[in-house]
Design an enzyme around this catalytic site. Structure first.
Site, PDB file in Angstrom:
ATOM      1  N   ASN A   9       0.892  -1.256  -0.025  1.00 16.16           N
ATOM      2  CA  ASN A   9       0.158  -0.024  -0.133  1.00 16.16           C
ATOM      3  C   ASN A   9       0.947   1.335  -0.172  1.00 16.16           C
ATOM      4  O   ASN A   9       1.447   1.576   0.925  1.00 16.16           O
ATOM      5  CB  ASN A   9      -0.950  -0.072   1.291  1.00 16.16           C
ATOM      6  CG  ASN A   9      -1.570   1.095   1.565  1.00 16.16           C
ATOM      7  OD1 ASN A   9      -1.856   1.844   0.534  1.00 16.16           O
ATOM      8  ND2 ASN A   9      -2.358   1.245   2.554  1.00 16.16           N
ATOM      9  N   LYS A  11       0.240   4.499  -0.246  1.00 13.31           N
ATOM     10  CA  LYS A  11      -0.310   5.229   0.178  1.00 13.31           C
ATOM     11  C   LYS A  11       0.013   6.753  -0.806  1.00 13.31           C
ATOM     12  O   LYS A  11       0.107   6.320  -1.991  1.00 13.31           O
ATOM     13  CB  LYS A  11       0.102   5.726   1.528  1.00 13.31           C
ATOM     14  CG  LYS A  11      -0.068   4.384   2.421  1.00 13.31           C
ATOM     15  CD  LYS A  11       0.092   4.616   3.895  1.00 13.31           C
ATOM     16  CE  LYS A  11      -0.210   3.393   4.645  1.00 13.31           C
ATOM     17  NZ  LYS A  11      -0.275   3.399   6.001  1.00 13.31           N
ATOM     18  N   HIS A  95      -9.592   1.102   4.866  1.00 15.58           N
ATOM     19  CA  HIS A  95      -8.285   1.384   5.187  1.00 15.58           C
ATOM     20  C   HIS A  95      -8.525   2.262   6.409  1.00 15.58           C
ATOM     21  O   HIS A  95      -9.298   3.250   6.293  1.00 15.58           O
ATOM     22  CB  HIS A  95      -7.354   1.995   4.526  1.00 15.58           C
ATOM     23  CG  HIS A  95      -5.854   1.959   5.162  1.00 15.58           C
ATOM     24  ND1 HIS A  95      -5.563   3.023   6.019  1.00 15.58           N
ATOM     25  CD2 HIS A  95      -4.944   1.189   4.989  1.00 15.58           C
ATOM     26  CE1 HIS A  95      -4.404   2.778   6.454  1.00 15.58           C
ATOM     27  NE2 HIS A  95      -3.646   1.490   5.668  1.00 15.58           N
ATOM     28  N   GLU A  97      -6.921   4.830   7.739  1.00 12.87           N
ATOM     29  CA  GLU A  97      -6.751   6.162   7.579  1.00 12.87           C
ATOM     30  C   GLU A  97      -7.958   6.862   7.000  1.00 12.87           C
ATOM     31  O   GLU A  97      -8.141   7.997   7.163  1.00 12.87           O
ATOM     32  CB  GLU A  97      -5.440   6.269   6.679  1.00 12.87           C
ATOM     33  CG  GLU A  97      -4.146   6.149   7.395  1.00 12.87           C
ATOM     34  CD  GLU A  97      -3.108   5.574   6.668  1.00 12.87           C
ATOM     35  OE1 GLU A  97      -2.908   5.791   5.459  1.00 12.87           O
ATOM     36  OE2 GLU A  97      -2.006   5.213   7.316  1.00 12.87           O
ATOM     37  N   GLU A 167      -5.451  -4.838  10.426  1.00 13.76           N
ATOM     38  CA  GLU A 167      -4.629  -3.943  10.449  1.00 13.76           C
ATOM     39  C   GLU A 167      -4.656  -3.174  11.956  1.00 13.76           C
ATOM     40  O   GLU A 167      -5.630  -2.160  12.006  1.00 13.76           O
ATOM     41  CB  GLU A 167      -4.579  -2.914   9.429  1.00 13.76           C
ATOM     42  CG  GLU A 167      -4.213  -3.634   7.952  1.00 13.76           C
ATOM     43  CD  GLU A 167      -3.706  -2.540   7.329  1.00 13.76           C
ATOM     44  OE1 GLU A 167      -2.512  -2.531   6.585  1.00 13.76           O
ATOM     45  OE2 GLU A 167      -4.371  -1.344   6.751  1.00 13.76           O
ATOM     46  N   GLY A 173       2.267   2.293  10.590  1.00 14.03           N
ATOM     47  CA  GLY A 173       3.404   3.341  10.609  1.00 14.03           C
ATOM     48  C   GLY A 173       3.983   3.593  11.886  1.00 14.03           C
ATOM     49  O   GLY A 173       4.675   4.735  11.908  1.00 14.03           O
ATOM     50  N   SER A 212       3.299  -1.885  10.325  1.00 11.59           N
ATOM     51  CA  SER A 212       4.797  -2.251  10.580  1.00 11.59           C
ATOM     52  C   SER A 212       5.337  -3.799  10.314  1.00 11.59           C
ATOM     53  O   SER A 212       6.314  -4.132  11.051  1.00 11.59           O
ATOM     54  CB  SER A 212       5.199  -1.994  12.040  1.00 11.59           C
ATOM     55  OG  SER A 212       4.777  -0.491  12.018  1.00 11.59           O
TER      56      SER A 212
END
Ligand code: PGA
Length: 253
Positions: A9, A11, A95, A97, A167, A173, A212
């Protein structure tokens, strides 16, 4: 036995030059063997060129988001049919985010999931809890709500042509990877939730871990019973790092 899927991904990162280099590096380094596939998910403007560059290789291409609508007056949105038209195979939906920063609800994510499937694109449904939710002991409740929104509208059979990504938001991250045991517990829970409705579908669905993941921790995660690959952010931006995870998947088979 389920195959592995190692998905990058990207991003909102990259540019034409860097992307071409990254794809060339990945294509050149695809591990030998079978039982796994590789996927990259670049930002919208680069999808078509990455599709062209990856053509004929073992690397598939997906998008990071999609509209729940087929076409029409939705300024700034991208329809599922458009993704199919340019050769995308997958799309990430829900996702964390997008849920956190763009207010996507589980109902909207479910609509995107179904719209993608209707256009022949395989959705990768992301689910996961925040640190506060984990600490409050509500991890499974949160995951169930996110999963049930899709199960309730699309039905369990839709998961025959879908991927799930667990996730944990606290691991994305942050460098704080879930331990293999923490991840396995949630993956088993997700598979169990689907098995309540269809044992066959539950046994076949790929459940990826994201948060991560990198070369050093990939083997420990990928050798867990219910972990079928990874959705990788940071470590998908360098061919060498992404391929280290791909190699771990090839060896875990
Ligand atoms: P990360 O991101 O690998 O950088 O933690 C994963 C993701 O958000 O999909």
């Amino acid at each position: 036995m389920r195959d592995f899927l190692v998905a990058g991904n990207w991003k909102m990162n990259g540019n034409s030059t860097a992307n071409a280099e990254l794809v060339a590096g990945i294509v050149a380094g695809v591990p030998e063997g079978s039982g796994f596939s590789l996927l990259v998910c670049p930002p919208f403007p680069y999808l078509a060129s990455v599709v062209a560059q990856a053509q004929g290789s073992a690397v598939k291409v997906g998008a990071q988001n999609v509209s729940e609508h087929e076409s029409g007056a939705f300024t700034g949105e991208v329809a599922p049919g458009m993704l199919g038209d340019i050769g995308c195979d997958y799309v990430i939906v829900g996702h964390s985010e997008r849920r956190a920063m763009y207010g996507e609800t589980s109902a909207q994510v479910a609509a995107k999931f179904q719209a993608a499937q209707a256009a022949g694109i395989t959705p990768i449904l992301c689910v996961g809890e925040t640190l506060a939710e984990r600490e409050a002991g509500t991890t499974e409740m949160v995951i169930d709500e996110q999963l049930d929104a899709v199960l309730g509208t699309a039905g369990v059979d839709a998961f025959a042509t879908a991927v799930i990504a667990y996730e944990p938001v606290w691991a994305i991250g942050t460098g704080m990877t879930a331990t293999p045991e923490q991840a396995q517990d949630v993956h088993a829970h997700i598979r169990g939730r689907l098995a309540e409705q269809s044992a066959g579908i539950a046994a076949g669905v790929q459940i990826l871990y994201g948060g991560s993941m990198k070369g050093e921790n990939a083997a420990g995660l990928l050798t867990q019973r219910d972990i079928d690959g990874g959705l990788i952010g940071g470590a998908s931006l360098k061919a060498e790092d992404f391929l280290a995870i791909a190699n771990a998947a090839a060896q875990a088979k």
